[in-house]
Design a protein around this motif. Structure first.
Motif, PDB file in Angstrom:
ATOM      1  N   VAL A 145      42.722   7.596  17.891  1.00 49.43           N
ATOM      2  CA  VAL A 145      41.884   8.321  16.935  1.00 49.43           C
ATOM      3  C   VAL A 145      42.557   9.645  16.570  1.00 49.43           C
ATOM      4  O   VAL A 145      42.812  10.479  17.433  1.00 49.43           O
ATOM      5  CB  VAL A 145      40.481   8.602  17.505  1.00 49.43           C
TER       6      VAL A 145
ATOM      7  N   THR B 101      33.626   9.527   9.436  1.00 50.79           N
ATOM      8  CA  THR B 101      34.582   8.565   9.977  1.00 50.79           C
ATOM      9  C   THR B 101      34.796   8.781  11.468  1.00 50.79           C
ATOM     10  O   THR B 101      34.788   7.834  12.266  1.00 50.79           O
ATOM     11  CB  THR B 101      35.925   8.668   9.236  1.00 50.79           C
TER      12      THR B 101
ATOM     13  N   ASN C  74      33.401   6.345  14.921  1.00 52.80           N
ATOM     14  CA  ASN C  74      34.464   5.581  15.561  1.00 52.80           C
ATOM     15  C   ASN C  74      34.035   5.214  16.975  1.00 52.80           C
ATOM     16  O   ASN C  74      33.618   6.074  17.757  1.00 52.80           O
ATOM     17  CB  ASN C  74      35.759   6.406  15.588  1.00 52.80           C
TER      18      ASN C  74
END
Length: 484
Positions: free
Chosen positions: A293, A392, A396
């Motif tokens: 990430v 976003t 996640n």
């Protein structure tokens, strides 16, 4: 803690929200920054003490950020704080004991005498935050006999247990009580424009006071888990603006730049020493705990000169070491905290949410998860991350764990959100650097303490010469009471 022979006269110019100083030789026991009643009114004292407090919190970060491994890197092992070199932290001591706390006590005393409870309430919460930060760094400190001038030139050191259980509690409870009292009718007793943070909005100071007490209860939660419920209760009345409008922080200007800009950000600094550590950068670049990430805060916090990846600097390594040479991430004028106008944060919305998440994780996982996500969002909004990037990141699965977050997730996200704040070092010591809570954290490449993590700061090098009561500490591996 004997007084030296310098007297700093601080004259507040309220309209310009700035102050200057001139020096005059006086009695050897004069406090060098203490403002006497004829030098400033309550309004002037407030502006000066806010700036002193912010400087104290900056100094702690400037000299201590190697301990929680936010910054790494010096040019010699002898000066390498992140290798646990026994550095005396004189600047931190002076900004707290010479500047911030004596003048805050003056303001509190004068406000109580004149009947200005909002001034005394603000003074008490700033005093509590400064004293709490100081005792978290050193442990035992002068307090009950301190700030009495020439009558007590060498105050004894109060035990940290007494500072926490009695002194801090009295300051925080007193601040909340004072700030809730009716505002005086007399204009000179009302907080106004010399409040450099909230411009006289007492409701915001009330939220700060509850937030400071929530931090206090969290610190004591290892001593007594019942304090977790008290922390949760105080968070409900604390800083609540997700975009940071009620964060306790001093903002700077182009004319009076941030000390972080002066220390790290300005382009004139070519030989970078304190650079973001590999532990912090790896949490955000996809190679650490949040694997794969890419954190959208990376370009807000660090400048990598357009490189494809962000690489942090090893802790306890010289600038000539191979790992240090590869590091490409810096705090520059292009970053949030390196800019001329960047703030010095003391207490934030994000911290409140992570306190709540930590306090709830064992009993209310859903509530802890909501606070966890709110803490991330609050920090991202503060840094200027776009709504799309926030969405976003906070959806996640690596970050959300589908709602099944752990204390590790909470503490690591808090670590990112509190970049450059030494509160994180208190967190690490509360959990004793537990590898399951801080995975990827390593001791310095060269550790002058041997095979242990640092537990405290050394008392200032020049303090024993001023006060024979300074405790004798064998080394910085000795735990303070709060973490025993």
């Amino acid at each position: 803690m004997k007084r030296i022979n310098i007297k700093v006269l601080v004259m507040m110019v309220v309209v310009a929200a700035s102050f200057g100083a001139c020096k005059k030789a006086l009695d050897i026991n004069d406090d060098p920054s203490r403002l006497t009643p004829d030098q400033a009114n309550l309004s002037g004292l407030l502006g000066a003490t806010i700036q002193f407090t912010a400087t104290s919190f900056f100094n702690v970060g400037q000299y201590g950020n190697s301990y929680p491994q936010y910054l790494a890197g010096f040019n010699s092992y002898e000066a390498n704080i992140d290798s646990y070199n026994p550095y005396g932290f004189d600047n931190i001591w002076e900004s707290a004991y010479r500047d911030a706390m004596p003048n805050l006590k003056d303001m509190i005393d004068r406000a109580e005498k004149l009947g200005a409870p909002q001034y005394s309430g603000i003074g008490k919460v700033l005093f509590a935050l400064t004293l709490m930060q100081s005792t978290d760094i050193w442990g035992d400190l002068p307090y009950s006999q301190a700030f009495k001038g020439p009558t007590v030139p060498s105050p004894t050191y109060d035990a940290q247990q007494d500072i926490y259980n009695t002194s801090l509690k009295a300051l925080l409870d007193g601040a909340i009580a004072d700030l809730a009292k009716p505002v005086p009718a007399t204009a000179s007793l009302k907080v106004g424009t010399s409040d450099l943070i909230f411009g006289g909005t007492i409701a915001s100071w009330q939220k700060v006071a509850y937030g400071a007490r929530a931090r206090y209860y969290l610190h004591l939660s290892k001593k007594d888990p019942a304090n977790l419920a008290k922390a949760i209760s105080d968070v409900s009345s604390a800083i609540d603006d997700q975009k940071g409008a009620v964060d306790l922080q001093l903002k700077y200007s182009q004319e009076r730049p941030s000390p972080w800009y002066t220390n790290l950000g300005q382009p004139a600094i070519t030989a970078k020493q304190g650079r973001p550590s590999y532990f912090l950068v790896n949490l955000m670049n996809g190679t650490g705990y949040f694997s794969g990430v890419i954190d959208p805060r990376l370009p807000k916090l660090f400048d990598n000169a357009g490189a494809a990846t962000y690489i942090g600097r090893p802790v306890g390594a010289l600038s000539t070491d191979p790992g240090a040479i590869l590091a490409n991430s810096d705090v520059t004028e292009k970053t949030f905290y390196g800019a001329r106008t960047s703030p010095v944060p003391i207490l934030t919305y994000a911290e409140m949410q992570f306190i709540k998440a930590e306090a709830l994780i064992a009993t209310d996982k859903a509530g802890a998860y909501t606070a966890y996500i709110n803490g991330i969002k609050g920090n991202m909004l503060k840094l200027g991350v776009s709504d799309a990037d926030i969405a976003t990141y906070t959806t996640n699965a690596v970050v959300t764990k589908n709602g099944n977050i752990t204390i590790t997730d909470i503490m690591l996200q808090k670590y990112i959100a509190l970049f450059l704040q030494m509160e994180t070092w208190t967190d690490m010591r509360r959990y004793q650097y537990d590898a399951s809570i801080y995975p990827g954290l390593k001791q310095p490449n060269k550790n002058l303490l041997g095979n242990v993590y640092v537990q405290r700061a050394k008392y200032p090098d020049n303090e024993p010469g001023r006060n024979p009561n300074v405790p004798k500490i064998p080394n910085q591996a000795q735990k303070i009471w709060l973490f025993n």
